[in-house]
Design an enzyme around this catalytic site. Structure first.
Site, PDB file in Angstrom:
ATOM      1  N   HIS A  57      42.729  53.581  45.912  1.00 42.04           N
ATOM      2  CA  HIS A  57      43.030  52.633  46.982  1.00 42.04           C
ATOM      3  C   HIS A  57      44.376  51.985  46.710  1.00 42.04           C
ATOM      4  CE1 HIS A  57      39.047  51.742  49.259  1.00 42.04           C
ATOM      5  NE2 HIS A  57      39.182  53.023  48.976  1.00 42.04           N
TER       6      HIS A  57
ATOM      7  N   PRO B 220      31.951  37.709  42.794  1.00 42.10           N
ATOM      8  CA  PRO B 220      32.347  39.110  43.001  1.00 42.10           C
ATOM      9  C   PRO B 220      33.577  39.296  43.877  1.00 42.10           C
ATOM     10  CG  PRO B 220      30.385  38.574  44.278  1.00 42.10           C
ATOM     11  CD  PRO B 220      30.652  37.391  43.407  1.00 42.10           C
TER      12      PRO B 220
ATOM     13  N   TYR C 124      44.914  41.567  41.651  1.00 40.18           N
ATOM     14  CA  TYR C 124      43.859  42.451  42.126  1.00 40.18           C
ATOM     15  C   TYR C 124      43.821  43.763  41.341  1.00 40.18           C
ATOM     16  CZ  TYR C 124      40.462  44.279  45.494  1.00 40.18           C
ATOM     17  OH  TYR C 124      39.324  44.783  46.083  1.00 40.18           O
TER      18      TYR C 124
END
Length: 389
Positions: A72, A292, A384
């Protein structure tokens, strides 16, 4: 029984540490309170940082990950019907990999079994002894039989509710915690993902996340009340609510179907300090929990494993103790940055019961700033995809 490193917990962090130690000829025994099937039945996140991918390669367990994992290069963030993309590769040159935590754990179990690794299942009444001395040991029960394991070091990889953290005296450890006033209701369905990238959605009705495990297995979440139970939500009610929280064009493309798993997870930020006491080292959820949002749980556990493995490797190679002596400091420095990111991203995307009209305006302003500012997107992308070890 004797070993060099005793590992409490047969989840991904304990197994990864055991397999990495094996590559250096360092013996370990893994103690797991459940069965292998039970551990593999846990449904967890599946977004892997490159640091974890490299550790799996180093452990010799990355073949299936590379064959089946989905790269991704970015993620989508929506608020209302507006949506923007944060491009990871543009800002960092690094993608993440979507590959289920269950599959990571399965690959590690297979590797340990192939290598003849010692794993004891259904272990009960685990007690840690003399961790603050040079001769630590663990006693436990298996099938009604008392066992004793003598070792050089103990790695506590047994999660938030395990015994390892509790073995550190209260006058030594300090705990920091934030409990969030909502949970995530998640379902797994054998349906194609609504989008080829993850969608994090901020909606007046609450947060939603559209994720996936592969091209025909999707994972969806919606923010829910802590008083809710999975059985309170029919599949039809879940799909209807999800469609209300994501942009209309995405909702129109959503393929629905029966859920094959449904659960609710509470959200918590938690850190204990220090992560080392004598010859006991805490790894992963035993030492810290993140909400999460942003998928940092498994990835922070992996960075702990990295620091501990490097320290133990140096100790057994040439007697150096600097790596194990600095373990807690190094691990916590990275953990707190991951905690900050997870807290920030959760605060940005969720609806809180005590939010004022001003708070909501600030949330939208923060989202619009992120949508339009490349520096803000770069900062988010760096966090991230994973900060360096």
């Amino acid at each position: 029984m004797k070993t060099q490193v005793a590992i409490i917990g047969g989840g991904p962090s304990g197994l990864l540490l055991s397999q990495l130690l094996h590559t250096r000829g360092i013996e370990s025994v893994v103690l797991e309170r459940k069965t292998r099937d039970y551990v593999l039945g846990r449904i967890r996140a599946g977004v892997l940082e490159q640091g974890l991918v490299k550790l799996m390669e180093k452990a010799g367990c990355a073949d299936r990950l590379h064959a089946e994992g989905i790269l991704h290069d970015g993620t989508l963030i929506s608020y209302g019907d507006q949506m923007f993309r944060v491009d990871f590769t543009e800002h960092t040159g690094t993608p993440v990999v979507v590959y289920g935590q269950t599959e990571v754990t399965r690959d590690l179990y297979d590797a340990r079994e192939k290598a003849g690794g010692q794993i004891a299942f259904n272990v009960e009444d685990v007690l840690i002894h003399d961790a603050d001395t040079d001769t630590p040991s663990i006693t436990y029960m298996v099938d009604g039989q008392a066992q004793r394991l003598e070792c050089d070091f103990i790695a506590g990889c047994d999660g938030f509710h395990g015994v390892s953290r509790q073995a550190i005296p209260l006058d030594v450890r300090r705990e920091y915690e934030k409990v969030y006033p909502f949970g995530w209701l998640g379902i797994l369905s054998e349906t194609p993902p609504v989008n080829h990238e993850l969608i994090y959605a901020n909606s007046p009705r609450g947060f939603a996340l559209c994720s996936m495990r592969n091209e025909n297995l999707s994972r969806y979440y919606i923010q829910c009340s802590l008083s809710d139970k999975p059985e309170d939500w029919t599949d039809a009610a879940f799909w209807q609510e999800l469609k209300r929280r994501i942009p209309a064009d995405q909702a129109a493309n959503l393929v629905t179907g029966p859920s094959i798993e449904k659960s609710i997870a509470p959200l918590r930020s938690f850190v204990t300090e220090p992560m080392r006491w004598g010859r006991l080292f805490l790894c992963g959820d035993a030492a810290h929990i993140v909400p999460p949002t942003g998928a940092k749980g498994l990835n922070t556990a992996a960075s702990d494993v990295h620091y501990l493995f490097e320290g133990l490797k140096a100790f057994y190679a040439d007697g150096r103790t600097d790596g194990i002596d600095s373990y807690s400091q190094k691990a916590l420095a990275r953990v707190w940055k991951a905690e900050r990111f997870s807290w920030w991203f959760s605060s940005l995307m969720h609806r809180y019961p005590d939010q004022s009209a001003f708070d909501l305006k600030m949330q939208v302003a923060d989202l619009e700033f992120l949508a339009s500012n490349k520096a803000a997107q770069k900062a988010m992308a760096e966090n991230y995809v994973g900060l360096p070890y």
